[in-house]
Write a protein that holds these residues in place. Sequence first.
Motif, PDB file in Angstrom:
ATOM      1  N   LEU A  18      13.045 -57.888  14.168  1.00 18.31           N
ATOM      2  CA  LEU A  18      14.126 -57.414  15.035  1.00 18.31           C
ATOM      3  C   LEU A  18      13.715 -56.154  15.784  1.00 18.31           C
ATOM      4  CD1 LEU A  18      17.016 -58.075  12.536  1.00 18.31           C
ATOM      5  CD2 LEU A  18      16.869 -59.091  14.826  1.00 18.31           C
ATOM      6  N   GLU A  19      13.164 -55.189  15.050  1.00 20.61           N
ATOM      7  CA  GLU A  19      12.752 -53.938  15.683  1.00 20.61           C
ATOM      8  C   GLU A  19      11.631 -54.185  16.692  1.00 20.61           C
ATOM      9  OE1 GLU A  19      11.983 -51.433  12.282  1.00 20.61           O
ATOM     10  OE2 GLU A  19      14.081 -50.785  12.189  1.00 20.61           O
ATOM     11  N   ALA A  20      10.707 -55.088  16.372  1.00 22.11           N
ATOM     12  CA  ALA A  20       9.607 -55.414  17.293  1.00 22.11           C
ATOM     13  C   ALA A  20      10.125 -56.102  18.554  1.00 22.11           C
ATOM     14  CB  ALA A  20       8.583 -56.304  16.591  1.00 22.11           C
ATOM     15  N   ASN A  21      11.335 -56.650  18.479  1.00 17.64           N
ATOM     16  CA  ASN A  21      11.939 -57.325  19.621  1.00 17.64           C
ATOM     17  C   ASN A  21      13.053 -56.500  20.250  1.00 17.64           C
ATOM     18  OD1 ASN A  21      10.880 -60.279  20.113  1.00 17.64           O
ATOM     19  ND2 ASN A  21      10.715 -59.867  17.931  1.00 17.64           N
ATOM     20  N   GLY A  22      13.011 -55.197  20.027  1.00 20.80           N
ATOM     21  CA  GLY A  22      13.876 -54.280  20.757  1.00 20.80           C
ATOM     22  C   GLY A  22      15.251 -54.017  20.182  1.00 20.80           C
ATOM     23  N   VAL A  23      15.531 -54.498  18.976  1.00 21.08           N
ATOM     24  CA  VAL A  23      16.839 -54.224  18.379  1.00 21.08           C
ATOM     25  C   VAL A  23      16.780 -52.836  17.725  1.00 21.08           C
ATOM     26  CG1 VAL A  23      18.556 -54.948  16.691  1.00 21.08           C
ATOM     27  CG2 VAL A  23      17.271 -56.675  17.978  1.00 21.08           C
ATOM     28  N   PRO A  24      17.658 -51.926  18.140  1.00 21.86           N
ATOM     29  CA  PRO A  24      17.642 -50.578  17.565  1.00 21.86           C
ATOM     30  C   PRO A  24      17.938 -50.602  16.064  1.00 21.86           C
ATOM     31  CG  PRO A  24      19.023 -50.657  19.534  1.00 21.86           C
ATOM     32  CD  PRO A  24      18.689 -52.068  19.171  1.00 21.86           C
ATOM     33  N   SER A  25      17.168 -49.842  15.309  1.00 16.87           N
ATOM     34  CA  SER A  25      17.355 -49.816  13.858  1.00 16.87           C
ATOM     35  C   SER A  25      18.757 -49.346  13.477  1.00 16.87           C
ATOM     36  CB  SER A  25      16.297 -48.946  13.180  1.00 16.87           C
ATOM     37  OG  SER A  25      16.356 -47.628  13.672  1.00 16.87           O
ATOM     38  N   SER A  26      19.402 -48.568  14.358  1.00 24.19           N
ATOM     39  CA  SER A  26      20.754 -48.084  14.074  1.00 24.19           C
ATOM     40  C   SER A  26      21.776 -49.214  14.022  1.00 24.19           C
ATOM     41  CB  SER A  26      21.179 -47.053  15.112  1.00 24.19           C
ATOM     42  OG  SER A  26      21.214 -47.644  16.408  1.00 24.19           O
ATOM     43  N   GLN A  27      21.436 -50.360  14.625  1.00 29.61           N
ATOM     44  CA  GLN A  27      22.357 -51.495  14.622  1.00 29.61           C
ATOM     45  C   GLN A  27      22.070 -52.466  13.476  1.00 29.61           C
ATOM     46  OE1 GLN A  27      21.711 -52.992  18.614  1.00 29.61           O
ATOM     47  NE2 GLN A  27      23.499 -51.900  19.361  1.00 29.61           N
ATOM     48  N   ILE A  28      20.952 -52.267  12.795  1.00 37.65           N
ATOM     49  CA  ILE A  28      20.531 -53.168  11.726  1.00 37.65           C
ATOM     50  C   ILE A  28      20.828 -52.491  10.398  1.00 37.65           C
ATOM     51  CG2 ILE A  28      18.609 -54.440  10.719  1.00 37.65           C
ATOM     52  CD1 ILE A  28      17.127 -53.982  13.438  1.00 37.65           C
ATOM     53  N   ASP A  29      21.563 -53.150   9.543  1.00 38.12           N
ATOM     54  CA  ASP A  29      21.859 -52.614   8.215  1.00 38.12           C
ATOM     55  C   ASP A  29      21.472 -53.672   7.184  1.00 38.12           C
ATOM     56  OD1 ASP A  29      22.920 -51.785   5.818  1.00 38.12           O
ATOM     57  OD2 ASP A  29      24.867 -51.235   6.629  1.00 38.12           O
ATOM     58  N   PRO A  30      20.332 -53.466   6.500  1.00 40.92           N
ATOM     59  CA  PRO A  30      19.896 -54.463   5.520  1.00 40.92           C
ATOM     60  C   PRO A  30      20.949 -54.775   4.452  1.00 40.92           C
ATOM     61  CG  PRO A  30      18.104 -52.962   5.994  1.00 40.92           C
ATOM     62  CD  PRO A  30      19.341 -52.405   6.667  1.00 40.92           C
ATOM     63  N   ALA A  31      21.725 -53.788   4.059  1.00 36.92           N
ATOM     64  CA  ALA A  31      22.771 -54.039   3.052  1.00 36.92           C
ATOM     65  C   ALA A  31      23.862 -54.951   3.626  1.00 36.92           C
ATOM     66  CB  ALA A  31      23.369 -52.727   2.560  1.00 36.92           C
ATOM     67  N   ALA A  32      24.185 -54.780   4.893  1.00 40.81           N
ATOM     68  CA  ALA A  32      25.175 -55.646   5.537  1.00 40.81           C
ATOM     69  C   ALA A  32      24.642 -57.068   5.653  1.00 40.81           C
ATOM     70  CB  ALA A  32      25.540 -55.095   6.915  1.00 40.81           C
ATOM     71  N   ILE A  33      23.373 -57.199   6.016  1.00 40.41           N
ATOM     72  CA  ILE A  33      22.753 -58.522   6.086  1.00 40.41           C
ATOM     73  C   ILE A  33      22.816 -59.190   4.721  1.00 40.41           C
ATOM     74  CG2 ILE A  33      20.584 -59.768   6.464  1.00 40.41           C
ATOM     75  CD1 ILE A  33      19.909 -57.546   8.569  1.00 40.41           C
TER      76      ILE A  33
END
Length: 122
Positions: A18-33
């Motif tokens: 995701l990060e390599a494809n431009g998704v900001p880490s601030s929008q990604i929450d591994p716990a939410a996933i």
Amino acid sequence: VIPADPVDGWISQAVQVLEANGVPSSQIDPAAIRTIIEHESGGDPDIVNNWDSNAAAGTPSIGLMQIIEPTFESYAVPGHGDIHNPVDNIVAATRYSISRYGSMDNVPGVSGVRSGGSYQGY
């Protein structure tokens, strides 16, 4: 011997994609996933929902995050186009969730669980 839980590894790999494809880490929450995975598939990457309204319409929800094929195809990234692959499934479903809700934290099921309520599908 209890096998190691592979879900965290899949999530970690998906976050990198995701990060390599431009998704900001601030929008990604591994716990939410992880919360979504636990409620949608119980961590089974091979699960297919053949009973809900999506299945009745001919597009069953598939995989860890229970995404339907048309949505998967819209949100998959190059090199990650296998809906049955756990990492690819997480990547596309996470991109969809961020597009729809702004971040993983805003997915209704995640915010419901975090506020002490119940999970609701996304």
